[in-house]
Design a protein around this motif. Sequence first.
Motif, PDB file in Angstrom:
ATOM      1  N   HIS A  25       0.932  -1.246   0.154  1.00 21.05           N
ATOM      2  CA  HIS A  25      -0.058  -0.063   0.041  1.00 21.05           C
ATOM      3  C   HIS A  25       0.885   1.262   0.095  1.00 21.05           C
ATOM      4  CE1 HIS A  25       1.165  -1.060   4.300  1.00 21.05           C
ATOM      5  NE2 HIS A  25       1.023   0.301   4.252  1.00 21.05           N
ATOM      6  N   ASP A  53       1.103   4.841   2.161  1.00 26.03           N
ATOM      7  CA  ASP A  53       0.498   5.082   3.413  1.00 26.03           C
ATOM      8  C   ASP A  53      -0.378   6.718   3.165  1.00 26.03           C
ATOM      9  OD1 ASP A  53       1.837   3.333   4.810  1.00 26.03           O
ATOM     10  OD2 ASP A  53       2.571   4.705   6.352  1.00 26.03           O
ATOM     11  N   GLN A  91       8.223   8.249   2.848  1.00 30.10           N
ATOM     12  CA  GLN A  91       8.010   7.592   4.306  1.00 30.10           C
ATOM     13  C   GLN A  91       9.557   6.818   4.697  1.00 30.10           C
ATOM     14  OE1 GLN A  91       5.607   4.161   4.744  1.00 30.10           O
ATOM     15  NE2 GLN A  91       5.515   4.305   6.869  1.00 30.10           N
ATOM     16  N   ARG A 146      -7.093  -0.503   3.414  1.00 33.93           N
ATOM     17  CA  ARG A 146      -7.771  -0.165   4.486  1.00 33.93           C
ATOM     18  C   ARG A 146      -8.476   1.222   4.710  1.00 33.93           C
ATOM     19  NH1 ARG A 146      -2.333  -0.812   7.730  1.00 33.93           N
ATOM     20  NH2 ARG A 146      -1.693  -0.242   5.553  1.00 33.93           N
ATOM     21  N   HIS A 197       4.659  -0.212  -0.214  1.00 27.86           N
ATOM     22  CA  HIS A 197       5.207  -1.158   0.963  1.00 27.86           C
ATOM     23  C   HIS A 197       4.413  -1.974   1.527  1.00 27.86           C
ATOM     24  CE1 HIS A 197       4.175   2.558   3.291  1.00 27.86           C
ATOM     25  NE2 HIS A 197       4.066   1.526   4.113  1.00 27.86           N
TER      26      HIS A 197
HETATM   27 FE   FE2 Z   1       2.247   1.411   5.758  1.00 31.28          FE
END
Ligand code: FE2
Length: 382
Positions: free
Chosen positions: A199, A201, A212, A289, A342
């Motif tokens: 995904h 982030d 990230q 998510r 990641h």
């Molecule tokens: Fe993540």
Amino acid sequence: MISVTVDPLGEHLTLKTTSSRRSFHAIWLRDNASDAETRAPGNGQRLIALRDIPTDTRIASAELKGNTLEVCFAPEGKVTAYDLGWLEANAYDNEQSSHQRGWTAPGVETWDARLMGTVPTADFEVLSGDDAALTQWLGLVNKYGFGKVVNGPVEDGALFKFVDLFGYVRETNYGRHFEVRTEVNPTNLAFTGLGLQAHTDNPYRDPVPTVQVLYCLESSAAGGENMVVDGFAAAKRLREENENYFDVLADHCARFEFSGEAGVCLTSRRPMIELAPDGELIAVRFNNRSMAAITDVPFDKMATYYAAYRRLGEIIDDEAMEVTFRLNPGEGFVVDNTRVLHARKGYSGEGTRWLQGCYADKDGLRSTYDAMCRNMPLGDTE
Ligand code: FE2
């Protein structure tokens, strides 16, 4: 041999050599004058606004003087000089290349699992003291969208020293950094053993954190490798397989949301595949998510949208697309969160794992890289 001609109305001029022909408009040249009244000599910032340039600006005369083009503008009567190399580097009447939708910038190299043996990796100590090594590694991060460091300090907060190498931490509601601690034992193995789908982030932020960082401080559990997937490569593969799928994800906004803690309601409305107006692939957002209800796809396209979303997920899950690596204490990695997805693989044993993560932004990373490149002898950088 180079020559200059001005059209009869003075609206544009043309520079001709035996091999090239470059035309420039009067208004463009005037706006890009580099004299001290137009641009501040110290920082190069433009001192005038377009409203200060007459609407009927035209070229009264143009003359070549060595490596310089001298232009006199009417009605101002202003004379200003242009470096021919600068004009060539900034020419805009090039053949418009017929870019395919989803083209990527020249410095970007898309990749798949075959990159496994050559993950861009550098020694933290070397990066800290050697500008050439740091420049080379940042060049690889720009090219591939991620990079790993090894041999860094094993101490709480070491990730901030990592970020200091190239930019600035972006603080969020999760704080300046977040903890990723995992206890792996037989009773909770079924839960922690689950890997996460790759995904990007925080797609619910606007703008998303563009970098990230994850940094490992403890790792005694078997498994739990980190995995990255090139979202640009996945989007291109989707386009090659089914252009309709690519288009439906690029042409309609998804919605993302996180409101899982008190006082926080983060929402964004952006496409999963984001293109610039000229079709350049500029960002991928993919996170099962935090996807909210999709409401910006017409009824008659929703089934195709979901089929495209499913297929993009399958491509992302394909092992042929993924690069995995293990992070040991004192090792970390950085990803371009607008491009590279990641994930963490599942665990297969007992032990603990402690990582710290934070966000930063890639304008800082690119600025550090570009500024260092300008200070380096040519050919010394990636
Ligand atoms: Fe993540």
